[in-house]
Design an enzyme around this catalytic site. Structure first.
Site, mmCIF file in Angstrom:
data_model
loop_
_atom_site.group_PDB
_atom_site.id
_atom_site.type_symbol
_atom_site.label_atom_id
_atom_site.label_comp_id
_atom_site.label_asym_id
_atom_site.label_seq_id
_atom_site.Cartn_x
_atom_site.Cartn_y
_atom_site.Cartn_z
ATOM 1 N N CYS A 44 5.005 3.571 -4.568
ATOM 2 C CA CYS A 44 4.406 4.690 -3.832
ATOM 3 C C CYS A 44 2.965 5.009 -4.224
ATOM 4 O O CYS A 44 2.170 5.462 -3.391
ATOM 5 C CB CYS A 44 5.242 5.959 -4.032
ATOM 6 N N CYS A 46 -0.380 3.975 -2.242
ATOM 7 C CA CYS A 46 -0.776 4.706 -1.023
ATOM 8 C C CYS A 46 -1.009 6.191 -1.306
ATOM 9 O O CYS A 46 -1.951 6.785 -0.783
ATOM 10 C CB CYS A 46 0.305 4.585 0.042
ATOM 11 N N HIS A 47 -0.136 6.792 -2.082
ATOM 12 C CA HIS A 47 -0.150 8.249 -2.229
ATOM 13 C C HIS A 47 -0.880 8.733 -3.473
ATOM 14 O O HIS A 47 -1.130 9.944 -3.603
ATOM 15 C CB HIS A 47 1.288 8.780 -2.250
ATOM 16 N N HIS A 60 -7.043 -1.947 8.512
ATOM 17 C CA HIS A 60 -6.711 -2.662 7.276
ATOM 18 C C HIS A 60 -7.234 -4.085 7.398
ATOM 19 O O HIS A 60 -6.503 -5.010 7.751
ATOM 20 C CB HIS A 60 -5.196 -2.655 7.046
ATOM 21 N N MET A 105 4.757 3.551 6.699
ATOM 22 C CA MET A 105 5.680 3.920 5.628
ATOM 23 C C MET A 105 6.902 3.011 5.700
ATOM 24 O O MET A 105 7.596 2.962 6.720
ATOM 25 C CB MET A 105 6.106 5.378 5.801
ATOM 26 N N HIS A 142 -11.186 1.634 1.475
ATOM 27 C CA HIS A 142 -10.119 0.705 1.081
ATOM 28 C C HIS A 142 -10.671 -0.696 0.836
ATOM 29 O O HIS A 142 -11.062 -1.019 -0.267
ATOM 30 C CB HIS A 142 -9.022 0.685 2.141
#
Length: 588
Positions: free
Chosen positions: A91, A94-95, A414, A132, A371
């Site tokens: 996780c 991303c978070h 992306h 997700m 990113h």
């Protein structure tokens, strides 16, 4: 999943739960690779091989939850240990380690407690089309683990320990001193046509010959190698794992061998080397997710020389952020500079490495949340996705300033490094696919020859659907390949779409890569196309579970037909593939 690879954003694609202890002392993290005698004991069965330990929150107690009347479930220390591990592996990419959000939404307790347990449990179980993963229905987390993670997110996050110069120097090892390395290439390998292939869940990379398709050697590395990068000369191969371990391999040796290693943090994604004329192979640089910092090292020994923190103010809000992670780094071919993309604060730092004692850094205000990206075909302009804001920032490396911010018209761009190609109507363009939608966005990149189209979206193609991580073409090809490994439809995730660059209005062709692999079991996610040095064939990973068969499928670029399936019991969970020539020359 900063395929990044990812970013190969590989944390999204993990296909097997790792049983990792969180009770060992922190020093256990520093073990760069297993002892050779242990490796020898586990050479026969993939599932028995070395599984690196990702022990980033050892014995970190959960902050005390409010009283039972608040409805916040307390976790035992054993539950907290397990949840910390799962969160870091699956996780945090991303978070965020501190759950502040980036590619993924923030998961701070003011949000999670308002959503409540039932919402969190369902979201973790079923995922979403925006990227997700369906951790529960895919079987990658058990019902008990999904329940644990839903309760975990209702509690305050735990911060990992720091990692500074002292810890780096303690982890630094020169395995083969420079004066004991060859002065010229000792083997008969065509170095420019070698592929460095990430074997994610075994903590290894495979060096594969691009002509014979034979595995030259498999090297132990850190956990879940994110990317491989080449020195400008093509001699040294650098890989960095999510556990922030860097290994450097000398390809001149016979056979190629690891010559140095260092651990620059606790979680990381990016590594690069100096490429400007006169500075080839001089320095290496790596960026960490935790602690938020980048490190400049000696290029041939990995001795850490300079540590720079990225903690600071968000570019637009002017509010302090405790976790601005380094998402990606590229090296300029124009002048001796590194381009460091700081995810949460939205700054693109151009780092002049000519004088490390008086480091000159130009911070360019761009956009959150930066990113991954790459250069245009000329090498003058760097394009990077601010994926949570659906924008691409363009930096003029010659002028050292922001040239444009472009809306992508798709959700969560992306690009990996993106794809460069020429068009009759708009001139040179750079393209990105999207994690959250089916769109492929084409942006004009020629302000001198085609100023009316420069830094504008000139066309939006529609692919198979959301869940794309990488897009690929080559100067010698007129094909554009788009993967969709995170699409919830198994058939789509196991295939790629191919567009004809001579006729972008023509329907794309679907190549059934997973079917061509001959593998009948598992998810068969197909990810990250990579060309050979001539641009005549493109390789795709068929990424399965750790205990299932995986493969690499080679496609003839001209005919779009199957050319070769590379299978070997040692090819376990292959993800990123990096051709030496394309990587060192920034050909994409």
């Amino acid at each position: 999943m900063h395929l990044g690879f990812v970013c190969l954003s590989v944390r999204l694609l993990a296909t097997s739960a790792l049983s990792l202890s969180l009770v060992a002392p922190l020093a256990a993290q520093q073990a760069a690779s297993p002892p050779q005698d242990k490796l020898k004991q586990h050479e026969t069965q993939p599932q028995d091989r070395y599984e690196p330990e990702l022990n980033v929150l050892p014995e970190q107690a959960m902050p005390k939850a409010p009283g039972t009347e608040s409805g916040i479930p307390a976790l035992t220390q054993a539950e907290a240990n397990e949840a910390n591990t799962i969160y870091f592996q699956r996780c945090a990419g991303c978070h965020g380690v501190l759950r502040k959000g980036a590619t993924g939404k923030p998961l701070s307790t003011d949000i999670t407690r308002e959503l409540g347990y039932d919402y969190l449990q369902a979201f973790i179980t079923y995922g979403s089309p925006a990227g997700m993963p369906n951790w529960g229905t895919s079987g990658e987390l058990s019902e008990q683990q999904v329940d644990l993670m839903a309760r975990y997110l209702l509690n305050e996050p735990v911060a990992p320990p720091e990692w500074g110069m002292k810890e780096m120097r303690e982890s630094w090892q020169v395995l083969v001193p420079v004066d004991q390395r060859p002065t010229e290439k000792q083997n008969q390998l065509d170095l420019d046509n070698l592929f460095s292939v990430t074997l994610r869940d075994t903590g290894e990379v495979a060096l594969i010959d691009g002509k014979s398709y034979e595995i030259i050697k498999i090297f132990p590395t850190g956990y879940a190698v994110h990317i491989s990068r080449m020195s400008a000369s093509g001699r040294y191969l650098y890989v960095i794992g999510r556990d922030a371990l860097i290994n450097v391999f000398d390809l001149y040796m016979d056979p190629p061998a690891e010559v140095a290693r260092v651990k620059i943090g606790i979680e990381a994604r990016s590594v690069e080397t100096s490429k400007a004329e006169g500075w080839e192979d001089r320095y290496a640089i790596a960026g960490a997710y935790w602690p938020p910092q980048y490190v400049i090292m000696d290029g041939v020994t990995l001795e850490p020389l300079k540590v720079v923190s990225t903690r600071g103010m968000i570019y637009d809000e002017q509010e302090y952020h405790p976790e601005p992670r380094v998402a990606s780094i590229v090296a300029s071919h124009y002048r001796p500079e590194f381009v460091v993309n700081v995810k949460e604060t939205g700054f693109i730092d151009v780092v002049d490495y000519t004088d490390l004692e008086n480091l000159k850094v130009t911070s360019i205000e761009a956009e959150r949340f930066l990113h991954d990206g790459g250069f245009d075909r000329s090498g003058r302009y760097f394009l990077v996705a601010a994926n949570a804001r659906n924008k691409v920032a363009v930096v003029d490396m010659k002028e050292g300033k922001l040239a444009a911010l472009v809306e992508t018209q798709g959700t969560t761009p992306h690009p990996g490094r993106g794809a460069n190609f020429d068009t009759k109507e708009w001139g040179p363009v750079w393209a990105t696919s999207h994690l959250g939608s089916e769109h492929i966005t084409l942006i004009g990149t020629d302000p001198e020859g085609h100023p009316e189209y420069a830094w504008k979206v000139v066309k939006v193609l529609e692919g198979q659907g959301g869940g794309s991580l990488f897009i690929k073409t080559h100067p010698n090809s007129r094909n554009l390949y788009v993967d969709t490994p995170l699409n919830p439809e198994a058939e789509i995730a196991a295939s790629v779409a191919v567009f004809d660059l001579n006729d972008l209005d023509k329907d794309y062709e679907v190549l059934p890569i997973g079917e061509w692999s001959g593998i009948a079991e598992g998810q068969r996610r197909v990810v990250q196309g990579e060309y050979n040095k001539d641009g005549t064939e493109i390789w795709f990973s068929v990424w399965n579970g750790k205990d299932q068969e995986s493969a690499i499928v080679v496609v003839d670029d001209k005919t779009r037909q199957l050319k070769k399936v590379i299978k070997d019991p040692r090819i376990v969970t292959p993800t990123g593939k990096f051709n030496v020539l394309n990587t060192r020359k920034d050909i994409y």
